[in-house]
Design an enzyme around this catalytic site. Sequence first.
Site, PDB file in Angstrom:
ATOM      1  N   GLY A  42       0.874  -1.184   0.000  1.00  0.00           N
ATOM      2  CA  GLY A  42       0.000   0.000   0.000  1.00  0.00           C
ATOM      3  C   GLY A  42       0.904   1.224   0.000  1.00  0.00           C
ATOM      4  N   LEU A  43       1.155   1.741  -1.206  1.00  0.00           N
ATOM      5  CA  LEU A  43       2.171   2.794  -1.312  1.00  0.00           C
ATOM      6  C   LEU A  43       1.581   4.158  -1.686  1.00  0.00           C
ATOM      7  CD1 LEU A  43       4.966   0.668  -3.073  1.00  0.00           C
ATOM      8  CD2 LEU A  43       4.754   1.207  -0.641  1.00  0.00           C
ATOM      9  N   SER A  76       0.580   8.263  13.776  1.00  0.00           N
ATOM     10  CA  SER A  76       0.131   9.650  13.648  1.00  0.00           C
ATOM     11  C   SER A  76       1.260  10.558  13.217  1.00  0.00           C
ATOM     12  CB  SER A  76      -0.438  10.151  14.968  1.00  0.00           C
ATOM     13  OG  SER A  76      -0.806  11.505  14.827  1.00  0.00           O
ATOM     14  N   LYS A 130      -5.016   5.245  19.274  1.00  0.00           N
ATOM     15  CA  LYS A 130      -4.959   6.171  18.123  1.00  0.00           C
ATOM     16  C   LYS A 130      -6.315   6.836  17.909  1.00  0.00           C
ATOM     17  CE  LYS A 130      -3.384   8.247  14.403  1.00  0.00           C
ATOM     18  NZ  LYS A 130      -4.446   8.596  13.537  1.00  0.00           N
ATOM     19  N   HIS A 167      -6.610   9.499  20.395  1.00  0.00           N
ATOM     20  CA  HIS A 167      -5.724  10.581  19.929  1.00  0.00           C
ATOM     21  C   HIS A 167      -6.466  11.455  18.922  1.00  0.00           C
ATOM     22  CE1 HIS A 167      -3.216  12.177  16.675  1.00  0.00           C
ATOM     23  NE2 HIS A 167      -2.274  12.398  17.575  1.00  0.00           N
ATOM     24  N   ASN A 168      -7.127  10.827  17.978  1.00  0.00           N
ATOM     25  CA  ASN A 168      -7.837  11.592  16.955  1.00  0.00           C
ATOM     26  C   ASN A 168      -9.019  12.360  17.551  1.00  0.00           C
ATOM     27  OD1 ASN A 168      -6.054  10.375  15.210  1.00  0.00           O
ATOM     28  ND2 ASN A 168      -7.574  10.018  13.623  1.00  0.00           N
ATOM     29  N   GLU A 173      -7.643  15.251  19.040  1.00  0.00           N
ATOM     30  CA  GLU A 173      -7.269  16.138  17.920  1.00  0.00           C
ATOM     31  C   GLU A 173      -8.494  16.977  17.493  1.00  0.00           C
ATOM     32  OE1 GLU A 173      -5.177  14.052  14.611  1.00  0.00           O
ATOM     33  OE2 GLU A 173      -6.749  14.847  13.318  1.00  0.00           O
TER      34      GLU A 173
HETATM   35  C1  6PG Z   1      -2.876  11.725  12.389  1.00  0.00           C
HETATM   36  C2  6PG Z   1      -4.210  12.204  11.920  1.00  0.00           C
HETATM   37  C3  6PG Z   1      -4.701  11.390  10.763  1.00  0.00           C
HETATM   38  C4  6PG Z   1      -5.802  12.049   9.986  1.00  0.00           C
HETATM   39  C5  6PG Z   1      -7.100  12.077  10.687  1.00  0.00           C
HETATM   40  C6  6PG Z   1      -7.982  13.179  10.176  1.00  0.00           C
HETATM   41  O1  6PG Z   1      -2.823  11.374  13.542  1.00  0.00           O
HETATM   42  O2  6PG Z   1      -1.922  11.753  11.622  1.00  0.00           O
HETATM   43  O3  6PG Z   1      -5.122  12.080  12.958  1.00  0.00           O
HETATM   44  O4  6PG Z   1      -4.998  10.134  11.240  1.00  0.00           O
HETATM   45  O5  6PG Z   1      -5.406  13.320   9.620  1.00  0.00           O
HETATM   46  O6  6PG Z   1      -7.700  10.844  10.448  1.00  0.00           O
HETATM   47  O7  6PG Z   1      -9.232  12.868  10.531  1.00  0.00           O
HETATM   48  P1  6PG Z   1     -10.534  13.509   9.956  1.00  0.00           P
HETATM   49  O8  6PG Z   1     -10.473  13.416   8.452  1.00  0.00           O
HETATM   50  O9  6PG Z   1     -11.596  12.648  10.539  1.00  0.00           O
HETATM   51  O10 6PG Z   1     -10.529  14.924  10.414  1.00  0.00           O
END
Ligand code: 6PG
Length: 474
Positions: free
Chosen positions: A10-11, A129, A183, A186-187, A190
Amino acid sequence: MDLADIGVTGLATMGRNLARNLARHGYAVAVHNRTYGRTQQLVKEFGGEGTFVPSEDLAAFVASLKRPRRAIIMVKAGAGTDAVIDQLADLMEPGDMIVDGGNAHFDDTRRREAALRERGIHFVGTGISGGEEGALNGPSIMPGGSKESWEALGPILQDIAAKVEGVPCSVHVGPDGAGHFVKMVHNGIEYSDMQLIAESYDLLRQALGATPAELAEVFREWNRGDLDSYLIEITAEVLDQVDAETGKPFVDIVVDQAEQKGTGRWTVQSALDLGVPVTGIAEATFARALSGHPEQRAAAAALRGPKLSGVGGRELIEDVRQALYASKIVAYAQGFDQMAAASKEYGWDLDLGAMATIWRGGCIIRAKFLDRIRAAYDADPSLPTLLADPTFAAVLDTAQEAWRRVVTTAVQIGVPTPGFSSALAYYDGLRRDRLPAALVQGLRDYFGAHTYHRVDKEGAFHTDWSGDRAEHSA
Ligand code: 6PG
């Protein structure tokens, strides 16, 4: 032919950059993609960075790996992942490892891990991430899976991960779905970080009439203090950007509907199941949803707001900074609570301090502040809530007056700040001696005989509301 140390299938951008990161660290990397052109392109463009072993099909890819084989899947999360896992597993042997580096749902990871364990294959669901740049130069890596797989993969992952003060931003998170769960949270965090930043920008712009460029300077200044973080840093960059075509601030030419790929929604869904109030993440997710209903927004545009518009002076900037910091502490406290609850529910034995440590660098929510979270768990690993940590408690105490002024101002001028308001409500809710939940219990007992507990004796009770209103043991 020399066999590869590890493989990436998966590149697309993330996969390609991860493969390059591995090669740059001296690992021979087997590379494969559904369309061979992309594999060839990678070798052509970046072959000089290290050793790549390209394969046209999965069988050749698997055959090009040293035993026990280590293959990382970097495909878009979803049904496609199952297909690739099945094909790989059929080509592999007991003891081999399949690593899923996409944003898979942790329940899928648990299911896949259990199925492959039956066949003697280690399945490692890992959060990665840091976006494209992180994948190439050092992401934060959150792997789940067996201890054996960590022994074989850990040194490589720690090698290519971001480092903060020499400490790699990767640890073994826990068994089965633990890595993808962490993760996911984490999101979710975010999302709430970004929502709080967006509310800060919006309120200051509306209240003070500040321009995006002026606000970029404010964020730049904030980034030198307690709020020092990647997201604050790039907020200044985005606010400073001018659209080349119109000469307008970039932020004014972007359609104001925030999208999502779903990890924020998953975080909230899981939090509901676990009974953990992650109000900051939920409000952030719902704020995106609200923005994405243009028909309702158009229909509501004629609704009247308050008469008051611009209020206050420059002191609002410092108030908003404090409200942002306090709300951020609440959002993280909630996210860490969710990890603690999941750890208990799924038997993961998560080390919360270690999670703060691996988020200090490489990832999207990297921030100075995570050092303070780690210190809080170092001081008390079973801390019931981060809000009770003496350092955070002191920050909240200092910030609360500014925080209340910010929410009041927002309400007065009609600027929605669901992140700030719900964080403050959470703070006030958690610190309350008596909550009106007692009345809720009374109502439940009245209409449904759902019973209640008394403050002064053990047991469950019911009042005969429709009869003589005497209390009975239930
Ligand atoms: C990361 C980001 C990555 C991605 C998100 C964005 O940790 O590098 O979180 O995983 O940018 O999935 O999420 P949305 O498209 O749901 O905002």
